[in-house]
Structure formats: C-alpha cells, structure tokens
Design an enzyme around this catalytic site. Structure first.
Site, PDB file in Angstrom:
ATOM      1  CG  LEU A 119      -1.845  -1.109   1.459  1.00 39.50           C
ATOM      2  CD1 LEU A 119      -2.758  -0.882   2.824  1.00 39.50           C
ATOM      3  CD2 LEU A 119      -2.702  -1.536   0.343  1.00 39.50           C
ATOM      4  N   GLY A 164      -1.199   6.599   0.009  1.00 39.86           N
ATOM      5  CA  GLY A 164      -1.547   7.515   0.740  1.00 39.86           C
ATOM      6  C   GLY A 164      -1.043   8.526   0.609  1.00 39.86           C
ATOM      7  NE  ARG A 207       0.743  10.243  10.690  1.00 42.19           N
ATOM      8  CZ  ARG A 207       0.867   8.999  11.216  1.00 42.19           C
ATOM      9  NH1 ARG A 207       1.439   8.967  12.681  1.00 42.19           N
ATOM     10  NH2 ARG A 207       0.473   8.045  10.831  1.00 42.19           N
ATOM     11  CD  GLU A 256      -6.131   2.282  13.049  1.00 41.49           C
ATOM     12  OE1 GLU A 256      -5.286   2.875  12.822  1.00 41.49           O
ATOM     13  OE2 GLU A 256      -6.200   1.101  12.824  1.00 41.49           O
ATOM     14  CE1 TYR A 279      33.546  14.341 -18.964  1.00 43.88           C
ATOM     15  CE2 TYR A 279      33.981  15.562 -21.271  1.00 43.88           C
ATOM     16  CZ  TYR A 279      33.230  14.870 -20.122  1.00 43.88           C
ATOM     17  OH  TYR A 279      32.019  14.333 -20.670  1.00 43.88           O
TER      18      TYR A 279
HETATM   19  C1  UD1 Z   1      -1.835   1.869   9.941  1.00 43.04           C
HETATM   20  C2  UD1 Z   1      -2.954   1.047  10.633  1.00 43.04           C
HETATM   21  C3  UD1 Z   1      -2.588   0.859  12.065  1.00 43.04           C
HETATM   22  C4  UD1 Z   1      -1.080   0.453  12.224  1.00 43.04           C
HETATM   23  C5  UD1 Z   1      -0.276   1.148  11.272  1.00 43.04           C
HETATM   24  C6  UD1 Z   1       1.310   0.586  11.294  1.00 43.04           C
HETATM   25  C7  UD1 Z   1      -5.068   1.401   9.374  1.00 43.04           C
HETATM   26  C8  UD1 Z   1      -6.228   2.035   9.422  1.00 43.04           C
HETATM   27  N1  UD1 Z   1      -4.233   1.802  10.432  1.00 43.04           N
HETATM   28  O1  UD1 Z   1      -1.967   3.192  10.134  1.00 43.04           O
HETATM   29  O2  UD1 Z   1      -3.376   0.148  12.705  1.00 43.04           O
HETATM   30  O3  UD1 Z   1      -0.753   0.536  13.604  1.00 43.04           O
HETATM   31  O4  UD1 Z   1      -0.706   1.227  10.163  1.00 43.04           O
HETATM   32  O5  UD1 Z   1       2.085   1.163  10.782  1.00 43.04           O
HETATM   33  O6  UD1 Z   1      -4.607   0.765   8.590  1.00 43.04           O
HETATM   34  N2  UD1 Z   1      -2.513   4.016   1.964  1.00 43.04           N
HETATM   35  C9  UD1 Z   1      -3.253   3.581   0.936  1.00 43.04           C
HETATM   36  N3  UD1 Z   1      -4.528   4.217   0.527  1.00 43.04           N
HETATM   37  C10 UD1 Z   1      -5.037   4.858   1.253  1.00 43.04           C
HETATM   38  C11 UD1 Z   1      -4.499   5.140   2.681  1.00 43.04           C
HETATM   39  C12 UD1 Z   1      -3.447   4.647   3.060  1.00 43.04           C
HETATM   40  O7  UD1 Z   1      -2.446   3.223  -0.045  1.00 43.04           O
HETATM   41  O8  UD1 Z   1      -6.274   5.351   0.965  1.00 43.04           O
HETATM   42  C13 UD1 Z   1      -1.261   3.387   2.247  1.00 43.04           C
HETATM   43  C14 UD1 Z   1      -0.383   4.538   2.932  1.00 43.04           C
HETATM   44  O9  UD1 Z   1       0.355   4.928   1.754  1.00 43.04           O
HETATM   45  C15 UD1 Z   1       0.418   3.896   3.791  1.00 43.04           C
HETATM   46  C16 UD1 Z   1      -0.231   2.645   4.250  1.00 43.04           C
HETATM   47  O10 UD1 Z   1      -1.564   2.406   3.449  1.00 43.04           O
HETATM   48  O11 UD1 Z   1       1.731   3.092   2.928  1.00 43.04           O
HETATM   49  C17 UD1 Z   1      -0.685   2.891   5.823  1.00 43.04           C
HETATM   50  O12 UD1 Z   1      -1.442   4.075   5.764  1.00 43.04           O
HETATM   51  P1  UD1 Z   1      -0.961   5.088   7.018  1.00 43.04           P
HETATM   52  O13 UD1 Z   1      -2.050   6.295   6.623  1.00 43.04           O
HETATM   53  O14 UD1 Z   1       0.402   5.273   7.151  1.00 43.04           O
HETATM   54  O15 UD1 Z   1      -1.627   4.371   8.214  1.00 43.04           O
HETATM   55  P2  UD1 Z   1      -1.187   4.394   9.641  1.00 43.04           P
HETATM   56  O16 UD1 Z   1      -2.084   5.682  10.405  1.00 43.04           O
HETATM   57  O17 UD1 Z   1       0.286   4.368   9.820  1.00 43.04           O
HETATM   58 CA    CA Z   2       1.879   4.528   8.561  1.00 42.79          CA
END
Ligand code: UD1
Ligand code: CA
Length: 471
Positions: A10, A13, A17, A170, A387
């Site tokens: 994934l 996102g 942050r 969460e 060069y």
């Molecule tokens: C997430 C988990 C959390 C866990 C943590 C561990 C969820 C809801 N929460 O939180 O329980 O403790 O990871 O690191 O999953 N992404 C997508 N599409 C989206 C949203 C996110 O591809 O629509 C990807 C982001 O790019 C990222 C990953 O999913 O690589 C996780 O998303 P992020 O927003 O970082 O989740 P956390 O808040 O860290």
């Molecule tokens: Ca994360």
C-alpha cells in the site's frame, strides 16, 4: 496443493505527516526508497503469484519508482514473482485501498491469500515476512503485532480475556471507557488474509470513524465477530520488533534509517568486511560488500554496488551502482556512479566516474579526473585533471595532465578513440569525433582536430617565437 499468495504494497496514501513534496514511499533510507526496500524483501519470498504496488497520491512518481525498482531486482529466479501497479484514484483509507486492489489483482493472477504490507514500514525483512506467513498458517486473517511501551499513533490490538483477538482500534478512535485500558500491543500493518475472507468482509467496511476512512483494520473485528479464525501474531520482545516501525514523520524516518544502518554494519562485520568508523558507514541493503573488503567511514554505498574482496575504499567516497574489483584502492573523496572499476585499479583522491565509465584492470585514475561513457584500457593512466567523455582508450595509454575530450559540439556528442600504447601530452584538447591509432604521440598543448595514424607524432599548436625584448 500449495497455497499461492499475492502480495500488495500500500503506497497510495498522502503521507500528511511527512511534510515533503516527495511522496512518502519515495523517501529514502541509506539511498534507497522505502518502496524499493520493501519490494526487494518481498520479492525474496518464494511462491508469490505476484507483487502489486498500490499507487494514488502522486501516482506517476510512485509508479515510476516501482517500475525502476522492479527492473533493478537481482537477475530473476525461476519463480520470481511478476510485478504490477494499481491506481487508487481517491485515497479513502487502507480498507478502501484493498477494495480497489483486490478485483484488479484477481484479474491478473490466481492466488488464495493476500499478503498486505504498508508502504511505510521500510525495515521489514524477508525472513520476518516468511516467518509471519508460516505462523499465520491457514487461518482466515492474521496480522503481525508488537508490544510498545508507548503505542503512539499505532492501531491498538484488543483481545478478550482468553487472549483471542477481538479488534484493532485506531489510536484516534480508542476510548478506554469502551475498549478497556489502553493496551501496549499494536498493529504493525502486515496482514495475511484469505482471499475469500477479504471478498466477503470488504463490502461491510464502513467509514464511520474519527478518520472518516475505510480501515483495513476493521476487517479484524468483522472476522472475529463472524467466528472466523482471526489471529494477532505477537512478535516476542527482543525479537527484532524495530523492523516493524512505521516511518510516518521525519523523526520516524531518521530513526528507521539509523536502525537500518546499524543492522547493515552488523551484517557487514559478521560477513568479514573490515570497517573503520562503522558508525558513519552507510551501505544500502541492496549493495554487496565481499568478505575481505575494507571500508572507511564516512562513506555511502548504494544501489546494486559490489565491492569485491581485497578492495579498499578510503573515507568520504560515494558509490551508487558501482562495481569495484578485487584489490582496487579507491582513495578519499571519489564519486562513482553506474561505473565499473576492474581489479587492482587505483582511483582518486577526488575522482569522478559517471555512468558508463569503465576502468580496465590495473588502470590508474588520479585526482580531478572525470570520466563518462568512457573506457580506460588495461594499465592505462589518467593521473591528473582530465575530462574523458565518450571515449575509448586502449591499454597502456598515458593521458597527460589536463587532457580534455571535447565531446560536445553544442548539439551532439562525439567519440574519441585512442589506440594502445599512445601518449597524450599535457593540456591536449581532443576535438571529437577523432581517432588516434596505436602508439601515437601528441605534443603537449595540442588541439587535435584530425585523426592521427598509428605510430605518428602530432603537434597542433603554434610554433614558439623568441624575439628580443623592446627596451
Ligand atoms: C496503519 C494502521 C495501524 C497500524 C499502522 C502500522 C490502518 C487504518 N491503520 O496506520 O493500525 O498500527 O498502520 O504502521 O490501516 N494507504 C493507501 N491508501 C489509502 C490510505 C493509505 O495506499 O487510502 C497506504 C499508505 O500510503 C501507507 C499505508 O497505506 O503506506 C498505511 O497508511 P497510513 O495512513 O500510514 O496508516 P497509519 O496511520 O500508519
Ligand atoms: Ca503509517
């Protein structure tokens, strides 16, 4: 029959942050993007039906990096997984990510289970992934968890009295009144889900939570409530849990990089590499340093670099996709990228090898020499201030100080060829395209615009006149 697994990374996102114009998955540790590191480790797993990267926010950049990293994976094994990208146009959460990806994945390959990885957990290693999959066995849904003294922004793992997993809640939504005292067990963001389980539960996800997003983590509660076999596999304390830390903020990224650097140094030392000032040696997990090589910090070695046994790299060198042969000596302050230095060469200090530079065995390249798309033949020397671009230089050639290949005419690049055993006098300009035969000699200060036949002496400068001085 052996079950097959499709892996999904994934990386769609927004990374709110991480206040950087670059997408989070493209932030680097030891010179490699998080995405490249995760792909590298995932691709080491055997028996994967494919690896899919989900892109969305700044999709084109992330897709390009996924494709670049996939193309740079080590030469394929017989069962190397196929690699794909899928776009999530709107980023509505990790659960929505899975809803988007699954149908497309299913259209591209056959698999029974899904391994889901967060694209911002860069220290995951293939052995840990394999161990998790092994322990997850044939359950319906498993995730890897970890105990942290400060659970911070991670999802909390909620268990019942018997220790059975009930849900992941969460951080934003955690309410001690509702969920009990805040546990220290957190969700690492690594899941193994039976495909049928995902397909039946995903339509039931809702975005009715503080984040207003569809959470992949809600599948846990849905599965547990259905009486399915949902397991949180807790990584025991002291068992490398730092590999599960997410890199969501600049501080977390710096900490992850620090941990990776320490891990890499430990591996190198265990592998018989001699290190000076190891705390400042930054060697990417993709680079290979052979037993008996020697490195001095600070230095940076990244990409598919290889440093062979007996090679010594002095401090302040930067290498990327560089191959350094046995018993070479690279003096301080050299910059070597996508170039090859064969056995027993001497390089630097202050030498720059740009893409396509090759030093054949026993060649010398001294201070302030730059090479690009150029080959310096066996035993040849370019010791000072030159060069050499788009050039083919035979063996046993001496390139005098200040020699320049004038390879660019303002529109196009042209080649210079110098035959074996030639001697190029200092401060010579070789205006390409130009070819010098074997054993030619060029007078210092010449501007060579025409070819020189083998064995000839070329002098191309105005003759010196000595006149009486005016009184
Ligand atoms: C997430 C988990 C959390 C866990 C943590 C561990 C969820 C809801 N929460 O939180 O329980 O403790 O990871 O690191 O999953 N992404 C997508 N599409 C989206 C949203 C996110 O591809 O629509 C990807 C982001 O790019 C990222 C990953 O999913 O690589 C996780 O998303 P992020 O927003 O970082 O989740 P956390 O808040 O860290
Ligand atoms: Ca994360």
């Amino acid at each position: 029959m052996q079950e097959t697994t499709g892996a999904l990374i994934l990386a769609a996102g927004r990374g709110t942050r991480m206040p950087s114009p670059r997408p989070k998955a493209l932030q680097t540790l030891l010179g490699e993007s998080m995405l490249a590191l995760i792909l590298e480790e995932t691709a080491k797993l055997s028996g994967l039906a494919g690896i899919w990267t989900l892109v969305g926010h700044q999709a084109e950049l992330v897709r390009a990096e996924a494709e670049r990293a996939a193309a740079a994976l080590p030469p394929s094994r017989a069962d190397a997984p196929r690699i794909f990208c899928i776009e999530q146009k709107e980023q509505l959460g990790t659960g929505h990510a899975l809803m988007t990806a699954l149908p497309e994945m299913a259209g591209q390959a056959e698999f029974d289970r899904l391994l889901v990885l967060n694209g911002d957990v860069p220290l995951l290693s293939a052995p840990l992934l394999a161990r998790f999959m092994q322990e997850a066995g044939d359950c319906d849904l498993a995730f890897l968890s970890l105990e942290l003294p400060d659970p911070g922004a991670y999802g909390r793992v909620v268990r019942d009295r018997e220790g059975r997993v009930r849900a992941i809640v969460e951080a934003k939504d955690y309410d001690p009144a509702l969920h009990g005292a805040d546990p220290h067990e957190i969700n690492s963001g690594l899941y193994l889900i039976r495909r049928g389980t995902a397909e039946s539960l995903l339509p039931r996800l809702s975005s009715d939570n503080r984040g207003g997003e569809y959470y992949i983590t809600d599948l846990v509660k849905l599965a547990a409530d259905e009486g399915l076999d949902a397991r949180g596999i807790l990584l025991p304390a002291g068992d490398g849990g730092e590999a599960l830390l997410g890199a969501n903020t600049p501080a977390e990224l710096a900490e992850a990089e620090r941990l990776l650097q320490k891990r890499r140094v430990r591996e190198l030392l265990e592998g018989g590499v001699i290190l000076h000032a190891p705390e400042s040696i930054r060697v990417s997990p993709l680079a290979e340093i052979e037993t008996g090589a020697e490195l001095a910090g600070p230095c940076e070695i990244s990409g598919r670099s290889i440093v062979r046994r007996g090679a010594v790299i002095a401090s302040h060198c930067v290498l990327r996709d560089a191959i350094i042969g046995e018993d070479c000596r690279i003096h301080s302050f050299c910059h070597i990228e996508s170039a090859r230095v064969e056995a027993r060469c001497l390089v630097g200090p202050y030498a720059r090898l740009r893409p396509g530079a090759v030093l054949e065995e026993d060649a010398h390249m001294g201070n302030f020499v730059e090479m690009k798309k150029a080959r310096l033949g066996r035993g040849s020397k370019a010791s000072h201030l030159s060069y050499l671009g788009d050039a083919e230089i035979g063996p046993g050639v001496n390139i005098g100080a200040g020699t320049i290949t004038c390879n660019y005419d303002g529109t196009r690049k042209h080649r210079t060829v110098i035959g074996a055993g030639s001697f190029i006098g200092s401060n010579t300009a070789l205006v390409a395209p130009v070819e010098l035969g074997e054993h030619t000699l060029v007078g210092a200060g010449s501007v060579i615009t025409r070819d020189v036949n083998a064995g000839e002496l070329a002098v191309a400068r105005s003759r010196q006149v000595n006149l009486p001085r005016k009184k």
